[in-house]
Scaffold this motif. Structure first.
Motif, PDB file in Angstrom:
ATOM      1  N   PRO A  75       0.840  -1.200   0.000  1.00 28.85           N
ATOM      2  CA  PRO A  75       0.000   0.000   0.000  1.00 28.85           C
ATOM      3  C   PRO A  75       0.875   1.249   0.000  1.00 28.85           C
ATOM      4  CG  PRO A  75      -0.052  -1.042   2.163  1.00 28.85           C
ATOM      5  CD  PRO A  75       0.825  -1.901   1.288  1.00 28.85           C
ATOM      6  N   ILE A  76       0.423   2.293  -0.686  1.00 29.77           N
ATOM      7  CA  ILE A  76       1.228   3.524  -0.770  1.00 29.77           C
ATOM      8  C   ILE A  76       0.430   4.722  -0.246  1.00 29.77           C
ATOM      9  CG2 ILE A  76       2.775   2.781  -2.620  1.00 29.77           C
ATOM     10  CD1 ILE A  76       0.944   4.385  -4.586  1.00 29.77           C
ATOM     11  N   GLN A  77       1.197   5.802   0.037  1.00 31.29           N
ATOM     12  CA  GLN A  77       0.587   6.972   0.664  1.00 31.29           C
ATOM     13  C   GLN A  77      -0.039   7.906  -0.366  1.00 31.29           C
ATOM     14  OE1 GLN A  77       3.044   8.729   3.742  1.00 31.29           O
ATOM     15  NE2 GLN A  77       3.937   6.742   4.213  1.00 31.29           N
ATOM     16  N   LEU A  78      -0.924   7.350  -1.157  1.00 34.47           N
ATOM     17  CA  LEU A  78      -1.789   8.118  -2.045  1.00 34.47           C
ATOM     18  C   LEU A  78      -3.184   7.603  -1.698  1.00 34.47           C
ATOM     19  CD1 LEU A  78      -2.500   9.866  -4.565  1.00 34.47           C
ATOM     20  CD2 LEU A  78      -2.210   7.786  -5.928  1.00 34.47           C
ATOM     21  N   TYR A  79      -4.055   8.513  -1.278  1.00 33.09           N
ATOM     22  CA  TYR A  79      -5.322   8.064  -0.697  1.00 33.09           C
ATOM     23  C   TYR A  79      -6.536   8.704  -1.359  1.00 33.09           C
ATOM     24  CZ  TYR A  79      -2.274   6.895   3.272  1.00 33.09           C
ATOM     25  OH  TYR A  79      -1.283   6.393   4.077  1.00 33.09           O
ATOM     26  N   ASP A  80      -7.579   7.887  -1.599  1.00 32.36           N
ATOM     27  CA  ASP A  80      -8.937   8.414  -1.736  1.00 32.36           C
ATOM     28  C   ASP A  80      -9.432   8.584  -0.312  1.00 32.36           C
ATOM     29  OD1 ASP A  80      -8.847   8.191  -4.473  1.00 32.36           O
ATOM     30  OD2 ASP A  80      -9.986   6.313  -4.574  1.00 32.36           O
ATOM     31  N   SER A  81     -10.548   9.325  -0.137  1.00 39.27           N
ATOM     32  CA  SER A  81     -11.148   9.278   1.203  1.00 39.27           C
ATOM     33  C   SER A  81     -12.653   9.149   1.086  1.00 39.27           C
ATOM     34  CB  SER A  81     -10.714  10.470   2.050  1.00 39.27           C
ATOM     35  OG  SER A  81     -11.156  11.641   1.461  1.00 39.27           O
ATOM     36  N   LEU A  82     -13.218   8.444   2.067  1.00 40.26           N
ATOM     37  CA  LEU A  82     -14.662   8.190   2.071  1.00 40.26           C
ATOM     38  C   LEU A  82     -15.257   8.733   3.362  1.00 40.26           C
ATOM     39  CD1 LEU A  82     -13.297   5.530   0.578  1.00 40.26           C
ATOM     40  CD2 LEU A  82     -15.644   4.742   0.621  1.00 40.26           C
ATOM     41  N   THR A  83     -16.292   9.543   3.199  1.00 42.94           N
ATOM     42  CA  THR A  83     -17.036  10.020   4.368  1.00 42.94           C
ATOM     43  C   THR A  83     -18.405   9.363   4.333  1.00 42.94           C
ATOM     44  OG1 THR A  83     -15.835  12.089   4.271  1.00 42.94           O
ATOM     45  CG2 THR A  83     -17.847  12.087   5.576  1.00 42.94           C
ATOM     46  N   PHE A  84     -18.743   8.697   5.414  1.00 44.85           N
ATOM     47  CA  PHE A  84     -19.892   7.790   5.443  1.00 44.85           C
ATOM     48  C   PHE A  84     -20.923   8.287   6.451  1.00 44.85           C
ATOM     49  CE2 PHE A  84     -22.198   4.091   6.871  1.00 44.85           C
ATOM     50  CZ  PHE A  84     -22.197   3.191   5.816  1.00 44.85           C
ATOM     51  N   SER A  85     -22.151   8.510   5.992  1.00 46.04           N
ATOM     52  CA  SER A  85     -23.241   8.846   6.923  1.00 46.04           C
ATOM     53  C   SER A  85     -24.347   7.826   6.727  1.00 46.04           C
ATOM     54  CB  SER A  85     -23.829  10.219   6.620  1.00 46.04           C
ATOM     55  OG  SER A  85     -22.852  11.112   6.190  1.00 46.04           O
ATOM     56  N   THR A  86     -24.821   7.278   7.833  1.00 49.05           N
ATOM     57  CA  THR A  86     -25.886   6.274   7.753  1.00 49.05           C
ATOM     58  C   THR A  86     -27.238   6.936   7.494  1.00 49.05           C
ATOM     59  OG1 THR A  86     -24.809   4.633   9.125  1.00 49.05           O
ATOM     60  CG2 THR A  86     -27.192   4.604   9.156  1.00 49.05           C
ATOM     61  N   ASN A  87     -28.009   6.330   6.602  1.00 44.85           N
ATOM     62  CA  ASN A  87     -29.419   6.714   6.429  1.00 44.85           C
ATOM     63  C   ASN A  87     -30.255   5.642   7.098  1.00 44.85           C
ATOM     64  OD1 ASN A  87     -29.010   8.966   4.792  1.00 44.85           O
ATOM     65  ND2 ASN A  87     -28.933   7.730   2.926  1.00 44.85           N
ATOM     66  N   ARG A  88     -31.169   6.051   7.940  1.00 42.09           N
ATOM     67  CA  ARG A  88     -32.066   5.069   8.568  1.00 42.09           C
ATOM     68  C   ARG A  88     -33.436   5.172   7.934  1.00 42.09           C
ATOM     69  NH1 ARG A  88     -29.256   3.590  13.417  1.00 42.09           N
ATOM     70  NH2 ARG A  88     -27.714   5.192  13.789  1.00 42.09           N
ATOM     71  N   SER A  89     -34.044   4.012   7.749  1.00 46.04           N
ATOM     72  CA  SER A  89     -35.367   3.964   7.143  1.00 46.04           C
ATOM     73  C   SER A  89     -36.413   4.366   8.179  1.00 46.04           C
ATOM     74  CB  SER A  89     -35.605   2.542   6.657  1.00 46.04           C
ATOM     75  OG  SER A  89     -36.887   2.442   6.153  1.00 46.04           O
ATOM     76  N   ALA A  90     -37.444   5.101   7.722  1.00 45.85           N
ATOM     77  CA  ALA A  90     -38.479   5.553   8.651  1.00 45.85           C
ATOM     78  C   ALA A  90     -39.411   4.411   9.036  1.00 45.85           C
ATOM     79  CB  ALA A  90     -39.265   6.688   8.024  1.00 45.85           C
TER      80      ALA A  90
END
Ligand code: C5P
Length: 316
Positions: free
Chosen positions: A41-56
């Protein structure tokens, strides 16, 4: 439908990889190829920001959605990469859909993906994003799946995805999904060149199939050089690295893209420790003695109009 979105989303990095060694051991009945490859693995990164959606309401699935910001510093004159898909064709969405289906969970998610890893490059960006999405879904949806259970789902998504669930260098076998972690190796410094035109992995394996008569190989020699390579990386001894590193897909990729030979020729004129293609390409990399050496060689290569050029190092 009312959705609740969690207030503090999680952001995780998803690293790229380089193949220091890749041997194709043969074609399998399922159409895939049996591999033995050393990935770092190398120090070039994508990044992911994750927020949960909850069903009503019960039994109703909350949506899974993705938006993408591309943050690649393209060289002057280069055109932007192919747009990154945001639907089920994107491995992030596919990973979360599959995880949700297999776990029986009804939650959804919104993922913001920052793309820094070039696509169609052999740098594993899509696979790394998928592995990060699996980890985030597992954690934020409270599934409590073990690493092994996630890894078998990862293997369904793509051959490189299980590697990105682990950390650090590893030898990957089978389709790429059988992982043997390699510890105790020294940090490595690289220059990576991503030519303007990418390569599609299936095309490169098809070209390898067409060439396989010419690719008669000595497997025992391959195994010996992989063992020697690992030993040298542990000792920090770069003297014979060029003899022990190799990529069996390079000739096939070179046949498909004239860029590979152009980049290889440019690298041959410089004092890299050694250089080769990563994965199925089209990115190509050189190993350097230290960070300053990498910066010096990258500066020279940037004058040659070979595409996107950056320095990086292996992940700690
Ligand atoms: O597994 P993944 O979806 O990343 O593979 C993409 C393509 O690369 C496959 O469809 C196959 O053509 C080729 N491939 C292969 N053997 C492997 C890995 C990939 O033939 N071990």
């Amino acid at each position: 439908m009312i959705l609740r979105q969690d207030e503090s989303p999680w952001t995780v990095p998803a690293p790229a990889k380089l193949n220091l060694y890749l041997e194709v051991l043969g074609r399998r009945p399922d159409g895939y190829h049996e591999l033995e490859t050393l990935l770092v693995p190398i120090q070039l990164y994508d990044s992911l920001t994750f927020s949960t959606n909850r069903s009503a309401s019960r039994g109703e699935l909350a949506p899974i959605s993705l938006d993408v910001t591309v943050q690649q510093s393209l060289p002057t004159g280069a055109t932007a990469e192919t747009p990154i898909p945001i639907g089920s064709e994107n491995l992030v969405v596919r990973a979360l859909e599959l995880l949700r289906e297999r776990s029986g969970c009804d939650r959804g998610a919104h993922v913001h993906l920052v793309k820094r890893i070039p696509a169609a490059a052999g740098l594993g960006g899509g696979s790394s994003d998928a592995a990060a999405a699996l980890r985030l879904g597992n954690r934020d949806w409270g599934l409590g799946w073990s690493r092994d259970r996630l890894a078998s789902l990862a293997a369904e998504l793509g051959s490189d995805v299980p590697f990105f669930l682990s950390s650090g260098p590893a030898i990957c076998r089978g389709r790429g999904e059988r992982i043997e972690a390699i510890t105790g190796t020294v940090p490595l410094h690289f220059v990576v060149v991503k030519p303007p035109i990418g390569l599609a992995t299936p095309d490169v394996y098809r070209a390898w199939d067409d060439r396989s008569g010419a690719e008669q190989q000595d497997r025992d020699l391959g195994r010996a050089s992989l063992a020697q390579l690992v030993a040298a990386l542990r000792r920090g001894d770069f003297r014979n690295l060029g003899e022990w590193m190799s990529n069996r897909l390079q000739a096939a990729a070179t046949q498909l893209s004239p860029w590979i030979d152009q980049v290889r020729t440019a690298c041959t004129r410089l004092d890299f420790v050694t250089h080769q293609l990563t994965g199925s390409g089209s990115a190509y990399f050189g190993v350097c003695r230290h960070a300053q050496h990498a910066r010096r060689l990258a500066t020279i290569l940037r004058t040659r109009q070979l595409g996107l050029i950056f320095t990086t190092q292996s992940c700690r």
